[in-house]
Scaffold this motif. Structure first.
Motif: not given
Length: 385
Positions: A269-274, A276-278
């Protein structure tokens, strides 16, 4: 937007799309579990006490009353369909975009797959289109969670109630995900999780679990997975079942790392959040990406969508970054399912066609470092600059 590929930088290591290799901690756990099961005086290698303990733990984790471990996700889906009462000649509504077993399992039990279109943004089954395909012989609907998004389960459940249909929730990729506070896999009459190596709680082998609140479904799956035997009277076959029994070594292995499942999902989830934010600012430049912090997200595959999909993939490959197209052709256009594609307006599934043409999956696995994720995000951003 550039269509030119960038020369690869030799100083940087490749960023592989997937990495299913076991870390040292998991290798040691596998070795220890193999030794434990192999030297156990009980000498039971399938459907033993470890499988029972795993079933109980997974049921509790999902908030379900029952869990039944099976030999693979494909067979788990087939057995769940039989357990909810699907028989030869029944119609089962499945998404037109997704993995082949969605339709193949329906055919394997003599039923007929009916392909519903998908939402072009979420790439999951479109409840409105699915409802339009209900007939007097429709028996069940199979919503499948895909990539990073759960299907619209409230809408699917509502249409099933209106038409008296069973819901078998294909949550193979969504273990640990929640929508409106309810766990994936528990929205329908039965649901399933897969333990295929690259899944969020994947293991070194095949396996899956069916979860349900209904004892009659649980009992039916248990019997069907063991050649139609009830587990009490050996060699008394109550119905024609299959061999879909769970391995004790793998059950012990999964039990030994169950307390880390949340940690593993959190990292994905942390990688996905990175990502999506970018990628959020790139929407106006033609890149569709999952939203940050959306309800009902699962973190199996991180897929973006763009009409420049192939050029983006080539751009990433030139920089040593892996990517993958999962389903380049919608299911009803595959030769295996051509007979069930439908004609004229019934054969139109524009959402599935868009999903097949536009999606591209980026690296998302536990072997990915923060630097790898940032490098991938940088490369995607550069393509759209």
């Amino acid at each position: 937007m550039t269509t030119e590929t960038t020369s690869r930088t030799p100083a940087l290591a490749d960023v592989p799309y997937a990495d299913a290799r076991l870390g040292e901690r998991d290798r040691e756990l596998l070795r220890a579990t193999l030794h434990e099961v192999g030297t156990d005086p009980e000498q039971k290698f399938i459907l033993g006490r470890r499988t029972a303990a795993l079933e109980q733990a997974l049921a509790e984790q999902a908030g379900a009353r029952h869990a039944v471990a099976c030999g693979s996700g494909t067979l788990a889906l087939a057995l769940a369909l039989r357990a909810v009462g699907v028989v030869a000649g029944d119609e089962v509504i499945v998404p037109a975009f997704g993995a082949e077993p969605l339709a193949a399992t329906v055919l394997s039990i003599g039923a007929v797959p009916v392909f519903a279109d998908v939402d072009p943004l979420t790439m999951t089954i479109d409840p409105v289109d699915a409802e339009s395909r209900v007939t007097e012989v429709t028996r069940a609907v199979v919503p499948a969670h895909l990539f990073t998004t759960m299907a619209d389960m409230p809408a699917i459940r509502a249409l099933a109630r209106r038409h008296g249909l069973a819901v078998v929730e294909d949550a193979a990729v969504a273990q640990g995900a929640k929508l409106a506070g309810q766990a994936a896999g528990t929205w329908g009459d039965a649901g399933l999780y897969s333990f295929f190596p690259v899944k969020p709680f994947g293991m070194p082998g095949e396996g899956a679990v069916v979860v349900t609140d209904k004892p009659e479904i649980s009992d039916a799956v248990r019997q069907l997975r063991n050649h139609g035997q009830d587990g009490v009277h050996r060699f008394v076959h109550h119905e024609i079942g299959v061999n879909s029994r769970f391995d004790e070594v793998l059950a012990g292995y999964q039990l030994g790392r169950l307390d880390r499942a949340g940690e593993m999902l959190a990292r994905r989830a942390e990688i996905a959040e990175l990502y999506s934010t970018r990628f959020a600012p790139l929407r106006q430049r033609g890149l569709l990406a999952p939203a940050t912090g959306a309800d009902g997200q699962c973190h199996y595959v991180y897929a973006v969508q763009t009409i420049c999909r192939d050029a983006l993939a080539a751009h990433l490959a030139a920089q040593g970054i892996g990517s993958r197209v999962y389903y380049p052709v919608p299911l009803p256009r595959l030769p295996a399912f051509a007979a069930y594609a439908g004609e004229s307006s019934n054969g139109r599934r524009p959402g599935a066609e868009l999903a097949a043409a536009r999606h591209l999956a980026l690296p998302l696995h536990l072997g990915l470092t923060d630097r790898d994720a940032e490098r991938t995000a940088d490369a995607v951003s550069a393509f759209f600059s």
